[in-house]
Design an enzyme around this catalytic site. Structure first.
Site, PDB file in Angstrom:
ATOM      1  N   ASN A  61      37.717  -3.089  48.838  1.00 25.72           N
ATOM      2  CA  ASN A  61      38.871  -3.781  48.535  1.00 25.72           C
ATOM      3  C   ASN A  61      39.419  -3.326  47.109  1.00 25.72           C
ATOM      4  O   ASN A  61      38.537  -3.522  46.172  1.00 25.72           O
ATOM      5  CB  ASN A  61      38.835  -5.177  48.747  1.00 25.72           C
ATOM      6  CG  ASN A  61      38.549  -5.519  50.212  1.00 25.72           C
ATOM      7  OD1 ASN A  61      39.196  -5.070  51.074  1.00 25.72           O
ATOM      8  ND2 ASN A  61      37.566  -6.393  50.453  1.00 25.72           N
ATOM      9  N   VAL A  74      35.720  -9.875  43.480  1.00 27.02           N
ATOM     10  CA  VAL A  74      34.984  -9.398  42.391  1.00 27.02           C
ATOM     11  C   VAL A  74      35.399  -8.108  41.868  1.00 27.02           C
ATOM     12  O   VAL A  74      35.420  -7.247  42.508  1.00 27.02           O
ATOM     13  CB  VAL A  74      33.455  -9.560  42.904  1.00 27.02           C
ATOM     14  CG1 VAL A  74      32.703  -9.122  41.670  1.00 27.02           C
ATOM     15  CG2 VAL A  74      33.117 -10.741  43.622  1.00 27.02           C
ATOM     16  N   HIS A 114      32.766  -2.049  44.214  1.00 26.69           N
ATOM     17  CA  HIS A 114      31.727  -2.115  45.234  1.00 26.69           C
ATOM     18  C   HIS A 114      32.200  -1.825  46.465  1.00 26.69           C
ATOM     19  O   HIS A 114      33.397  -1.849  47.014  1.00 26.69           O
ATOM     20  CB  HIS A 114      31.131  -3.844  45.341  1.00 26.69           C
ATOM     21  CG  HIS A 114      32.161  -4.574  45.693  1.00 26.69           C
ATOM     22  ND1 HIS A 114      32.932  -5.285  44.873  1.00 26.69           N
ATOM     23  CD2 HIS A 114      32.651  -5.420  46.704  1.00 26.69           C
ATOM     24  CE1 HIS A 114      34.042  -6.060  45.265  1.00 26.69           C
ATOM     25  NE2 HIS A 114      33.740  -6.292  46.426  1.00 26.69           N
ATOM     26  N   HIS A 132      31.328  -2.317  50.862  1.00 29.89           N
ATOM     27  CA  HIS A 132      30.599  -3.277  52.046  1.00 29.89           C
ATOM     28  C   HIS A 132      30.182  -2.196  52.991  1.00 29.89           C
ATOM     29  O   HIS A 132      31.076  -1.508  53.441  1.00 29.89           O
ATOM     30  CB  HIS A 132      31.717  -4.019  52.634  1.00 29.89           C
ATOM     31  CG  HIS A 132      32.349  -5.128  51.590  1.00 29.89           C
ATOM     32  ND1 HIS A 132      31.923  -6.439  51.545  1.00 29.89           N
ATOM     33  CD2 HIS A 132      33.343  -4.962  50.682  1.00 29.89           C
ATOM     34  CE1 HIS A 132      32.691  -6.983  50.763  1.00 29.89           C
ATOM     35  NE2 HIS A 132      33.500  -6.109  49.972  1.00 29.89           N
ATOM     36  N   ASP A 189      25.099  -9.276  51.063  1.00 28.69           N
ATOM     37  CA  ASP A 189      26.368  -9.930  50.810  1.00 28.69           C
ATOM     38  C   ASP A 189      26.048 -11.579  50.880  1.00 28.69           C
ATOM     39  O   ASP A 189      25.230 -11.834  51.803  1.00 28.69           O
ATOM     40  CB  ASP A 189      27.772  -9.798  51.604  1.00 28.69           C
ATOM     41  CG  ASP A 189      28.783 -10.212  51.189  1.00 28.69           C
ATOM     42  OD1 ASP A 189      29.557  -9.692  50.635  1.00 28.69           O
ATOM     43  OD2 ASP A 189      28.890 -11.624  51.155  1.00 28.69           O
ATOM     44  N   ILE A 190      26.294 -12.372  50.030  1.00 33.59           N
ATOM     45  CA  ILE A 190      25.735 -13.859  50.031  1.00 33.59           C
ATOM     46  C   ILE A 190      26.506 -14.540  51.328  1.00 33.59           C
ATOM     47  O   ILE A 190      25.961 -15.670  51.734  1.00 33.59           O
ATOM     48  CB  ILE A 190      26.324 -14.570  48.694  1.00 33.59           C
ATOM     49  CG1 ILE A 190      25.266 -15.611  48.650  1.00 33.59           C
ATOM     50  CG2 ILE A 190      27.678 -14.943  48.574  1.00 33.59           C
ATOM     51  CD1 ILE A 190      25.428 -16.302  46.894  1.00 33.59           C
TER      52      ILE A 190
HETATM   53  P1  AMP Z   1      35.502  -8.510  47.846  1.00 32.25           P
HETATM   54  O1  AMP Z   1      35.701  -8.494  46.159  1.00 32.25           O
HETATM   55  O2  AMP Z   1      37.000  -8.686  48.452  1.00 32.25           O
HETATM   56  O3  AMP Z   1      35.425  -6.952  48.221  1.00 32.25           O
HETATM   57  O4  AMP Z   1      34.146  -9.281  48.036  1.00 32.25           O
HETATM   58  C1  AMP Z   1      33.253  -9.561  47.391  1.00 32.25           C
HETATM   59  C2  AMP Z   1      32.114  -9.967  48.385  1.00 32.25           C
HETATM   60  O5  AMP Z   1      31.165 -10.445  47.288  1.00 32.25           O
HETATM   61  C3  AMP Z   1      32.273 -11.156  49.131  1.00 32.25           C
HETATM   62  O6  AMP Z   1      32.003 -10.529  50.480  1.00 32.25           O
HETATM   63  C4  AMP Z   1      31.508 -12.048  48.891  1.00 32.25           C
HETATM   64  O7  AMP Z   1      30.687 -12.727  49.944  1.00 32.25           O
HETATM   65  C5  AMP Z   1      30.454 -11.332  47.826  1.00 32.25           C
HETATM   66  N1  AMP Z   1      29.541 -12.083  46.987  1.00 32.25           N
HETATM   67  C6  AMP Z   1      30.182 -13.001  45.694  1.00 32.25           C
HETATM   68  N2  AMP Z   1      29.409 -13.523  45.136  1.00 32.25           N
HETATM   69  C7  AMP Z   1      28.154 -13.049  45.499  1.00 32.25           C
HETATM   70  C8  AMP Z   1      26.802 -13.032  45.157  1.00 32.25           C
HETATM   71  N3  AMP Z   1      26.483 -13.785  44.121  1.00 32.25           N
HETATM   72  N4  AMP Z   1      25.683 -12.271  45.646  1.00 32.25           N
HETATM   73  C9  AMP Z   1      26.210 -11.420  46.848  1.00 32.25           C
HETATM   74  N5  AMP Z   1      27.549 -11.261  47.301  1.00 32.25           N
HETATM   75  C10 AMP Z   1      28.422 -12.142  46.732  1.00 32.25           C
END
Ligand code: AMP
Length: 122
Positions: free
Chosen positions: A91, A100, A104, A106, A33-34
Protein backbone atom coordinates in the site's frame (compact mmCIF):
# COMPACT_ATOMS: atom_id res chain seq x y z
CA UNK A 1 7.13 13.51 3.27
CA UNK A 2 10.22 12.68 5.33
CA UNK A 3 10.82 9.42 7.15
CA UNK A 4 9.28 9.25 10.64
CA UNK A 5 11.77 7.55 12.97
CA UNK A 6 8.97 6.87 15.44
CA UNK A 7 6.83 4.74 13.11
CA UNK A 8 6.01 1.31 14.46
CA UNK A 9 8.30 -0.62 12.09
CA UNK A 10 11.24 1.67 12.96
CA UNK A 11 10.57 0.74 16.59
CA UNK A 12 10.52 -2.95 15.65
CA UNK A 13 13.85 -2.54 13.82
CA UNK A 14 15.36 -0.86 16.89
CA UNK A 15 14.09 -3.68 19.09
CA UNK A 16 11.87 -1.30 21.06
CA UNK A 17 8.81 -3.47 20.45
CA UNK A 18 8.72 -7.22 19.81
CA UNK A 19 7.89 -9.02 16.61
CA UNK A 20 7.43 -12.62 15.48
CA UNK A 21 10.42 -12.88 13.16
CA UNK A 22 10.26 -15.13 10.13
CA UNK A 23 13.55 -14.06 8.53
CA UNK A 24 16.30 -11.51 9.19
CA UNK A 25 19.57 -10.49 7.58
CA UNK A 26 21.62 -7.30 7.40
CA UNK A 27 19.16 -5.59 5.03
CA UNK A 28 15.76 -7.25 5.49
CA UNK A 29 13.35 -8.24 8.25
CA UNK A 30 10.23 -10.40 7.79
CA UNK A 31 7.69 -10.93 10.56
CA UNK A 32 4.13 -12.06 11.09
CA UNK A 33 1.45 -9.38 10.75
CA UNK A 34 -0.07 -8.61 14.15
CA UNK A 35 -3.60 -8.79 12.69
CA UNK A 36 -3.42 -11.49 10.01
CA UNK A 37 -6.05 -11.30 7.27
CA UNK A 38 -5.13 -14.72 5.86
CA UNK A 39 -3.73 -17.89 7.50
CA UNK A 40 -0.28 -16.83 6.28
CA UNK A 41 0.26 -13.07 6.52
CA UNK A 42 3.86 -11.96 6.71
CA UNK A 43 5.34 -8.49 6.27
CA UNK A 44 8.72 -8.01 4.61
CA UNK A 45 10.56 -4.73 5.20
CA UNK A 46 13.94 -3.32 4.21
CA UNK A 47 16.06 -2.13 7.13
CA UNK A 48 16.74 1.11 5.26
CA UNK A 49 14.59 4.12 6.08
CA UNK A 50 12.14 4.18 3.15
CA UNK A 51 8.64 5.59 3.57
CA UNK A 52 6.86 3.67 0.83
CA UNK A 53 7.23 1.96 -2.53
CA UNK A 54 7.65 5.32 -4.23
CA UNK A 55 10.58 6.21 -1.95
CA UNK A 56 12.12 2.71 -2.14
CA UNK A 57 11.93 2.45 -5.94
CA UNK A 58 13.30 5.98 -6.41
CA UNK A 59 16.05 5.99 -3.78
CA UNK A 60 17.22 2.46 -2.94
CA UNK A 61 20.06 0.96 -5.00
CA UNK A 62 19.30 -1.58 -7.71
CA UNK A 63 21.13 -4.15 -5.57
CA UNK A 64 18.97 -3.36 -2.52
CA UNK A 65 15.77 -3.53 -4.57
CA UNK A 66 16.80 -6.74 -6.29
CA UNK A 67 17.82 -8.44 -3.05
CA UNK A 68 14.58 -7.33 -1.40
CA UNK A 69 12.25 -8.84 -4.00
CA UNK A 70 14.37 -11.98 -4.46
CA UNK A 71 14.21 -12.52 -0.70
CA UNK A 72 10.45 -11.87 -0.57
CA UNK A 73 10.00 -14.67 -3.11
CA UNK A 74 12.28 -16.96 -1.12
CA UNK A 75 10.38 -16.23 2.09
CA UNK A 76 7.09 -17.06 0.35
CA UNK A 77 8.56 -20.40 -0.77
CA UNK A 78 9.81 -21.09 2.77
CA UNK A 79 6.33 -20.28 4.12
CA UNK A 80 4.95 -22.96 1.79
CA UNK A 81 2.61 -20.71 -0.17
CA UNK A 82 4.44 -20.50 -3.50
CA UNK A 83 2.75 -23.53 -5.00
CA UNK A 84 -0.76 -22.92 -3.69
CA UNK A 85 -0.45 -19.21 -4.48
CA UNK A 86 -0.15 -15.97 -2.58
CA UNK A 87 -0.81 -12.28 -2.96
CA UNK A 88 2.02 -9.75 -2.66
CA UNK A 89 0.64 -6.34 -1.68
CA UNK A 90 2.13 -2.97 -0.95
CA UNK A 91 0.00 0.00 0.00
CA UNK A 92 1.58 3.24 -1.16
CA UNK A 93 0.26 6.39 0.48
CA UNK A 94 -3.08 7.75 1.52
CA UNK A 95 -5.32 6.55 -1.30
CA UNK A 96 -4.06 3.00 -0.85
CA UNK A 97 -4.70 3.17 2.90
CA UNK A 98 -1.07 2.81 3.97
CA UNK A 99 -1.00 2.80 7.76
CA UNK A 100 2.67 2.33 8.61
CA UNK A 101 5.01 4.77 6.84
CA UNK A 102 7.93 2.36 6.44
CA UNK A 103 7.96 0.51 3.11
CA UNK A 104 6.69 -3.05 3.42
CA UNK A 105 5.13 -5.79 1.34
CA UNK A 106 2.47 -8.16 2.59
CA UNK A 107 2.76 -11.86 1.71
CA UNK A 108 -0.75 -13.27 2.04
CA UNK A 109 -1.71 -16.87 1.44
CA UNK A 110 -2.98 -20.10 2.88
CA UNK A 111 -6.50 -19.58 1.59
CA UNK A 112 -8.25 -18.64 -1.63
CA UNK A 113 -8.30 -14.84 -1.84
CA UNK A 114 -11.37 -13.29 -3.39
CA UNK A 115 -10.77 -11.84 -6.82
CA UNK A 116 -10.03 -8.16 -6.63
CA UNK A 117 -9.75 -8.04 -2.84
CA UNK A 118 -6.90 -6.05 -1.37
CA UNK A 119 -4.85 -6.33 1.81
CA UNK A 120 -7.86 -5.41 3.93
CA UNK A 121 -11.47 -6.44 3.64
CA UNK A 122 -10.89 -9.98 2.44
P1 AMP B 1 -0.43 -0.99 5.62
O1 AMP B 1 0.47 0.12 6.10
O2 AMP B 1 -1.79 -0.51 5.30
O3 AMP B 1 0.15 -1.76 4.47
O4 AMP B 1 -0.63 -2.03 6.80
C1 AMP B 1 0.23 -2.13 7.91
C2 AMP B 1 0.15 -3.51 8.48
O5 AMP B 1 1.00 -3.58 9.62
C3 AMP B 1 -1.24 -3.95 8.95
O6 AMP B 1 -1.60 -5.17 8.30
C4 AMP B 1 -1.07 -4.15 10.46
O7 AMP B 1 -1.83 -5.23 10.97
C5 AMP B 1 0.41 -4.40 10.58
N1 AMP B 1 1.00 -4.06 11.90
C6 AMP B 1 0.80 -2.93 12.61
N2 AMP B 1 1.52 -2.96 13.75
C7 AMP B 1 2.19 -4.14 13.75
C8 AMP B 1 3.09 -4.76 14.65
N3 AMP B 1 3.46 -4.18 15.80
N4 AMP B 1 3.56 -5.99 14.35
C9 AMP B 1 3.18 -6.61 13.21
N5 AMP B 1 2.36 -6.06 12.30
C10 AMP B 1 1.85 -4.84 12.56
Amino acid sequence: MGYDNDNIFAKILRGDIPNKTVYEDDAILAFHDIAPKTPIHVLVIPKGAYVDMDDFSANASADEIGRFFAKAGEIARDLGVAESGYRLVTNNGENAGQIVPHFHVHIMGGQKIKEGSMARGL
